[in-house]
Design a protein around this motif. Structure first.
Motif, PDB file in Angstrom:
ATOM      1  N   ASN A 149       2.412   1.676  -3.501  1.00  0.00           N
ATOM      2  CA  ASN A 149       1.598   2.092  -4.490  1.00  0.00           C
ATOM      3  C   ASN A 149       0.948   3.365  -4.251  1.00  0.00           C
ATOM      4  O   ASN A 149       0.424   4.185  -5.264  1.00  0.00           O
ATOM      5  CB  ASN A 149       0.180   0.869  -4.477  1.00  0.00           C
ATOM      6  CG  ASN A 149       0.645  -0.320  -5.314  1.00  0.00           C
ATOM      7  OD1 ASN A 149       1.774  -0.411  -6.103  1.00  0.00           O
ATOM      8  ND2 ASN A 149       0.046  -1.330  -5.035  1.00  0.00           N
ATOM      9  N   SER A 150       0.916   3.592  -2.874  1.00  0.00           N
ATOM     10  CA  SER A 150       0.243   4.951  -2.792  1.00  0.00           C
ATOM     11  C   SER A 150       1.116   6.048  -3.315  1.00  0.00           C
ATOM     12  O   SER A 150       0.477   7.283  -3.444  1.00  0.00           O
ATOM     13  CB  SER A 150      -0.317   5.283  -1.156  1.00  0.00           C
ATOM     14  OG  SER A 150       1.102   5.264  -0.523  1.00  0.00           O
TER      15      SER A 150
ATOM     16  N   GLU B 289       0.359  -6.231 -14.098  1.00  0.00           N
ATOM     17  CA  GLU B 289      -0.485  -5.336 -14.040  1.00  0.00           C
ATOM     18  C   GLU B 289       0.025  -4.351 -15.150  1.00  0.00           C
ATOM     19  O   GLU B 289      -0.687  -3.283 -14.907  1.00  0.00           O
ATOM     20  CB  GLU B 289      -0.762  -5.091 -12.515  1.00  0.00           C
ATOM     21  CG  GLU B 289       0.624  -4.349 -11.980  1.00  0.00           C
ATOM     22  CD  GLU B 289       0.299  -3.609 -10.691  1.00  0.00           C
ATOM     23  OE1 GLU B 289       0.281  -2.428 -10.597  1.00  0.00           O
ATOM     24  OE2 GLU B 289      -0.263  -4.514  -9.829  1.00  0.00           O
TER      25      GLU B 289
ATOM     26  N   THR C  45      -0.958   0.940 -14.829  1.00  0.00           N
ATOM     27  CA  THR C  45      -1.059  -0.217 -13.967  1.00  0.00           C
ATOM     28  C   THR C  45      -2.238  -0.211 -13.311  1.00  0.00           C
ATOM     29  O   THR C  45      -3.209   0.404 -13.804  1.00  0.00           O
ATOM     30  CB  THR C  45       0.056   0.047 -12.498  1.00  0.00           C
ATOM     31  OG1 THR C  45      -0.676   1.227 -11.880  1.00  0.00           O
ATOM     32  CG2 THR C  45       1.524   0.407 -13.194  1.00  0.00           C
ATOM     33  N   GLU C  46      -2.356  -1.168 -12.474  1.00  0.00           N
ATOM     34  CA  GLU C  46      -3.651  -1.440 -11.772  1.00  0.00           C
ATOM     35  C   GLU C  46      -4.482  -0.185 -11.042  1.00  0.00           C
ATOM     36  O   GLU C  46      -5.568   0.170 -11.006  1.00  0.00           O
ATOM     37  CB  GLU C  46      -3.841  -2.810 -10.968  1.00  0.00           C
ATOM     38  CG  GLU C  46      -4.024  -4.045 -11.448  1.00  0.00           C
ATOM     39  CD  GLU C  46      -4.121  -5.027 -10.713  1.00  0.00           C
ATOM     40  OE1 GLU C  46      -3.948  -4.928  -9.573  1.00  0.00           O
ATOM     41  OE2 GLU C  46      -3.886  -6.339 -11.018  1.00  0.00           O
ATOM     42  N   GLN C  47      -3.483   0.360 -10.473  1.00  0.00           N
ATOM     43  CA  GLN C  47      -3.520   1.758  -9.530  1.00  0.00           C
ATOM     44  C   GLN C  47      -3.838   3.046 -10.431  1.00  0.00           C
ATOM     45  O   GLN C  47      -4.473   4.042  -9.906  1.00  0.00           O
ATOM     46  CB  GLN C  47      -2.562   1.748  -8.344  1.00  0.00           C
ATOM     47  CG  GLN C  47      -2.471   0.706  -7.920  1.00  0.00           C
ATOM     48  CD  GLN C  47      -3.634   0.267  -6.752  1.00  0.00           C
ATOM     49  OE1 GLN C  47      -4.344   1.252  -6.265  1.00  0.00           O
ATOM     50  NE2 GLN C  47      -3.970  -1.114  -6.909  1.00  0.00           N
ATOM     51  N   GLU C  48      -2.879   3.173 -11.389  1.00  0.00           N
ATOM     52  CA  GLU C  48      -2.870   4.532 -11.940  1.00  0.00           C
ATOM     53  C   GLU C  48      -2.215   4.284 -13.343  1.00  0.00           C
ATOM     54  O   GLU C  48      -2.027   3.383 -13.909  1.00  0.00           O
ATOM     55  CB  GLU C  48      -2.002   5.420 -11.070  1.00  0.00           C
ATOM     56  CG  GLU C  48      -0.734   4.913 -11.095  1.00  0.00           C
ATOM     57  CD  GLU C  48      -0.243   5.763  -9.787  1.00  0.00           C
ATOM     58  OE1 GLU C  48      -0.103   6.833  -9.785  1.00  0.00           O
ATOM     59  OE2 GLU C  48       0.523   4.972  -8.843  1.00  0.00           O
TER      60      GLU C  48
ATOM     61  N   CYS D 177       0.751  -1.169   0.011  1.00  0.00           N
ATOM     62  CA  CYS D 177      -0.155  -0.057  -0.047  1.00  0.00           C
ATOM     63  C   CYS D 177       0.943   1.295  -0.071  1.00  0.00           C
ATOM     64  O   CYS D 177       0.562   2.210  -0.714  1.00  0.00           O
ATOM     65  CB  CYS D 177      -0.941   0.241   1.260  1.00  0.00           C
ATOM     66  SG  CYS D 177      -2.340  -1.153   1.040  1.00  0.00           S
TER      67      CYS D 177
END
Length: 180
Positions: free
Chosen positions: A18-19, A53, A121-124, A15
């Motif tokens: 990724n954050s 991802e 990516t999955e996040q951004e 986390c």
């Protein structure tokens, strides 16, 4: 108890990483390409991203044509627009290291323009843009260089020697004396 603690630490670490997101780097200025030559389009991150991802999409900004695509862990040359097929290549061994740069070979006049590298990516997602400018054909470039040459009063050296380079293009120390 140790296994649960370890899993919680891994989840928290993921986390935190990724954050923060990722920074995508490209070219600081326009790239110059010679007709018929090759040009490197830089696109990279500081920290490698998980391949499972990851998607990297290279396109021109003035069209929806795909220059090259990396998806599902592999290069997808079948997705390339006809104008870029067999001319635009990833460095596949570099992608796991975070280098998504593209080599464009056989540069054509139509290749001049603005390109974008979008990394998902999955996040951004992040995007960088760069411009390719045409330098001209080899003959045109040679004429330009001849015009730029500076002759010394003794009528000898051209600009390469006056800048301290040999004909092979290697740089010499500025304090070197030639011919002694």
């Amino acid at each position: 108890m140790q296994i649960k603690s370890f899993n919680i630490i891994l989840i928290l670490l993921k986390c935190v990483v990724n954050s923060d997101g990722f920074l995508l780097h490209g070219s600081a200025g326009p790239l110059t390409a010679r007709l018929g030559g090759a040009v490197l389009l830089p696109c990279f991150v500081d920290t490698p991203l998980p391949l499972e991802e990851l998607e990297v999409d290279w396109r021109r900004t003035d069209s929806d044509i795909i220059v090259h695509l990396f998806q599902d862990g592999q290069s997808r040359p079948e997705s390339q627009g006809d104008a870029y097929r067999d001319r635009a290549h990833f460095f596949s061994q570099e992608i796991p290291k975070g280098n998504f740069s593209l080599l464009l070979e056989g540069v054509r006049t139509a290749d001049a323009g603005v390109y974008k590298c979008v990394v998902y990516t999955e996040q951004e997602q992040r995007e960088t843009r760069l411009e390719i400018q045409e330098a001209g054909t080899g003959r045109q470039e040679q004429r330009r260089q001849r015009k730029r040459r500076v002759r010394n009063p003794e009528g000898g050296a051209d600009d390469a020697a006056s800048e301290g380079r040999s004909e092979a293009g290697t740089r010499h120390n500025s304090g070197s004396t030639y011919g002694t």
